[in-house]
Design an enzyme around this catalytic site. Structure first.
Site, PDB file in Angstrom:
ATOM      1  N   ASP A 118      84.403  -7.111 -71.656  1.00 12.56           N
ATOM      2  CA  ASP A 118      83.827  -6.821 -72.967  1.00 12.56           C
ATOM      3  C   ASP A 118      84.844  -6.022 -73.794  1.00 12.56           C
ATOM      4  O   ASP A 118      85.493  -5.108 -73.285  1.00 12.56           O
ATOM      5  CB  ASP A 118      82.529  -6.012 -72.798  1.00 12.56           C
ATOM      6  CG  ASP A 118      81.690  -6.001 -74.064  1.00 12.56           C
ATOM      7  OD1 ASP A 118      80.595  -6.595 -74.039  1.00 12.56           O
ATOM      8  OD2 ASP A 118      82.116  -5.390 -75.066  1.00 12.56           O
ATOM      9  N   ILE A 119      84.955  -6.357 -75.065  1.00  8.69           N
ATOM     10  CA  ILE A 119      85.937  -5.706 -75.934  1.00  8.69           C
ATOM     11  C   ILE A 119      85.568  -4.243 -76.204  1.00  8.69           C
ATOM     12  O   ILE A 119      86.437  -3.423 -76.517  1.00  8.69           O
ATOM     13  CB  ILE A 119      86.091  -6.512 -77.251  1.00  8.69           C
ATOM     14  CG1 ILE A 119      87.443  -6.270 -77.886  1.00  8.69           C
ATOM     15  CG2 ILE A 119      84.956  -6.217 -78.222  1.00  8.69           C
ATOM     16  CD1 ILE A 119      87.782  -7.243 -79.005  1.00  8.69           C
ATOM     17  N   ASN A 151      70.559  -9.708 -73.007  1.00  7.15           N
ATOM     18  CA  ASN A 151      69.867  -9.307 -74.230  1.00  7.15           C
ATOM     19  C   ASN A 151      69.395 -10.578 -74.937  1.00  7.15           C
ATOM     20  O   ASN A 151      70.155 -11.549 -75.024  1.00  7.15           O
ATOM     21  CB  ASN A 151      70.801  -8.513 -75.151  1.00  7.15           C
ATOM     22  CG  ASN A 151      71.188  -7.177 -74.557  1.00  7.15           C
ATOM     23  OD1 ASN A 151      70.394  -6.549 -73.852  1.00  7.15           O
ATOM     24  ND2 ASN A 151      72.409  -6.733 -74.810  1.00  7.15           N
ATOM     25  N   GLU A 154      73.736  -9.530 -80.097  1.00  8.48           N
ATOM     26  CA  GLU A 154      74.627  -9.627 -81.261  1.00  8.48           C
ATOM     27  C   GLU A 154      75.309 -10.986 -81.337  1.00  8.48           C
ATOM     28  O   GLU A 154      75.575 -11.486 -82.426  1.00  8.48           O
ATOM     29  CB  GLU A 154      75.721  -8.548 -81.178  1.00  8.48           C
ATOM     30  CG  GLU A 154      75.210  -7.146 -81.415  1.00  8.48           C
ATOM     31  CD  GLU A 154      76.278  -6.098 -81.118  1.00  8.48           C
ATOM     32  OE1 GLU A 154      77.451  -6.468 -80.922  1.00  8.48           O
ATOM     33  OE2 GLU A 154      75.913  -4.913 -81.065  1.00  8.48           O
ATOM     34  N   VAL A 155      75.652 -11.534 -80.182  1.00  9.59           N
ATOM     35  CA  VAL A 155      76.377 -12.809 -80.139  1.00  9.59           C
ATOM     36  C   VAL A 155      75.426 -13.876 -79.599  1.00  9.59           C
ATOM     37  O   VAL A 155      74.908 -13.749 -78.484  1.00  9.59           O
ATOM     38  CB  VAL A 155      77.638 -12.707 -79.255  1.00  9.59           C
ATOM     39  CG1 VAL A 155      78.366 -14.044 -79.222  1.00  9.59           C
ATOM     40  CG2 VAL A 155      78.567 -11.599 -79.754  1.00  9.59           C
ATOM     41  N   HIS A 185      74.950 -14.858 -72.659  1.00  9.16           N
ATOM     42  CA  HIS A 185      75.900 -14.095 -71.843  1.00  9.16           C
ATOM     43  C   HIS A 185      75.161 -13.114 -70.958  1.00  9.16           C
ATOM     44  O   HIS A 185      74.161 -12.517 -71.371  1.00  9.16           O
ATOM     45  CB  HIS A 185      76.935 -13.368 -72.710  1.00  9.16           C
ATOM     46  CG  HIS A 185      76.346 -12.569 -73.833  1.00  9.16           C
ATOM     47  ND1 HIS A 185      75.919 -13.142 -75.010  1.00  9.16           N
ATOM     48  CD2 HIS A 185      76.114 -11.244 -73.962  1.00  9.16           C
ATOM     49  CE1 HIS A 185      75.443 -12.198 -75.812  1.00  9.16           C
ATOM     50  NE2 HIS A 185      75.543 -11.027 -75.191  1.00  9.16           N
ATOM     51  N   HIS A 232      75.613  -9.647 -69.041  1.00  7.46           N
ATOM     52  CA  HIS A 232      76.441  -8.440 -68.950  1.00  7.46           C
ATOM     53  C   HIS A 232      76.476  -7.992 -67.488  1.00  7.46           C
ATOM     54  O   HIS A 232      75.428  -7.837 -66.853  1.00  7.46           O
ATOM     55  CB  HIS A 232      75.832  -7.289 -69.764  1.00  7.46           C
ATOM     56  CG  HIS A 232      75.799  -7.492 -71.247  1.00  7.46           C
ATOM     57  ND1 HIS A 232      76.732  -6.930 -72.103  1.00  7.46           N
ATOM     58  CD2 HIS A 232      74.934  -8.173 -72.045  1.00  7.46           C
ATOM     59  CE1 HIS A 232      76.431  -7.263 -73.354  1.00  7.46           C
ATOM     60  NE2 HIS A 232      75.347  -8.002 -73.340  1.00  7.46           N
TER      61      HIS A 232
HETATM   62  P1  5GP Z   1      75.037  -8.626 -77.007  1.00  9.09           P
HETATM   63  O1  5GP Z   1      74.760  -7.402 -77.826  1.00  9.09           O
HETATM   64  O2  5GP Z   1      75.015  -9.882 -77.837  1.00  9.09           O
HETATM   65  O3  5GP Z   1      74.181  -8.741 -75.770  1.00  9.09           O
HETATM   66  O4  5GP Z   1      76.492  -8.435 -76.426  1.00  9.09           O
HETATM   67  C1  5GP Z   1      77.634  -8.914 -77.075  1.00  9.09           C
HETATM   68  C2  5GP Z   1      78.818  -8.231 -76.455  1.00  9.09           C
HETATM   69  O5  5GP Z   1      79.983  -8.916 -76.853  1.00  9.09           O
HETATM   70  C3  5GP Z   1      78.992  -6.774 -76.893  1.00  9.09           C
HETATM   71  O6  5GP Z   1      78.946  -5.912 -75.770  1.00  9.09           O
HETATM   72  C4  5GP Z   1      80.351  -6.760 -77.596  1.00  9.09           C
HETATM   73  O7  5GP Z   1      81.091  -5.585 -77.350  1.00  9.09           O
HETATM   74  C5  5GP Z   1      81.022  -8.001 -77.028  1.00  9.09           C
HETATM   75  N1  5GP Z   1      81.982  -8.640 -77.928  1.00  9.09           N
HETATM   76  C6  5GP Z   1      81.807  -8.905 -79.258  1.00  9.09           C
HETATM   77  N2  5GP Z   1      82.882  -9.527 -79.753  1.00  9.09           N
HETATM   78  C7  5GP Z   1      83.757  -9.663 -78.724  1.00  9.09           C
HETATM   79  C8  5GP Z   1      85.066 -10.230 -78.631  1.00  9.09           C
HETATM   80  O8  5GP Z   1      85.646 -10.745 -79.588  1.00  9.09           O
HETATM   81  N3  5GP Z   1      85.665 -10.196 -77.406  1.00  9.09           N
HETATM   82  C9  5GP Z   1      85.049  -9.647 -76.317  1.00  9.09           C
HETATM   83  N4  5GP Z   1      85.729  -9.660 -75.168  1.00  9.09           N
HETATM   84  N5  5GP Z   1      83.820  -9.102 -76.375  1.00  9.09           N
HETATM   85  C10 5GP Z   1      83.186  -9.109 -77.565  1.00  9.09           C
END
Ligand code: 5GP
Length: 115
Positions: free
Chosen positions: A30-31, A88, A96-97, A101, A103
């Site tokens: 994760d970034i 999530n 967010e994405v 995915h 985690h």
């Molecule tokens: P969500 O909130 O959708 O469950 O998790 C999305 C995750 O993707 C977040 O923890 C965020 O830090 C990670 N993320 C967002 N953009 C990028 C990216 O460009 N590269 C990587 N490696 N992780 C990302």
């Protein structure tokens, strides 16, 4: 629908620190890590959320994602101490994405309940 950032990672349009790949799955750091180890395990198939999962169709994929999580946890030395796996889903779930995915979080004791 426009490509998500994770689809661009799969197609190598955007770089990521990849730790695992097979024909179905990609996993990368994760970034913005929320724990000492924070890895995202994603299907290569475009699935938006858990809501699009059909157990009869996706059981194999989900099993493969868990297998990958266990293997990566061993490689990252968090397997024995324990770790957390999180999906999530949607707005209230904090997603967010919109590319499915899982985690994988570890390297510290997790709190419960989550925020
Ligand atoms: P969500 O909130 O959708 O469950 O998790 C999305 C995750 O993707 C977040 O923890 C965020 O830090 C990670 N993320 C967002 N953009 C990028 C990216 O460009 N590269 C990587 N490696 N992780 C990302």
């Amino acid at each position: 629908m426009s490509k998500t950032i994770f689809s661009k990672i799969i197609s190598r349009e955007i770089p990521a620190n990849i730790v695992f790949e097979n024909d179905q799955i990609l996993a990368f750091h994760d970034i913005n890590p929320k724990a000492p180890v924070h890895i995202l395990i994603i299907p290569k198939e475009e699935i938006e959320t858990v809501r699009q999962i059909d157990g009869s169709k996706h059981a194999g994929l989900l099993g493969a994602m868990i297998d990958a999580a266990n293997q990566i946890a061993k490689e990252q030395n968090i397997y024995e101490d324990g770790f957390r796996l999180v999906f999530n889903c949607g707005e209230n779930g904090g997603q967010e994405v919109y590319h499915l995915h899982l985690h994988l979080l570890g390297g510290r004791a997790m709190k419960w309940p989550p925020g």
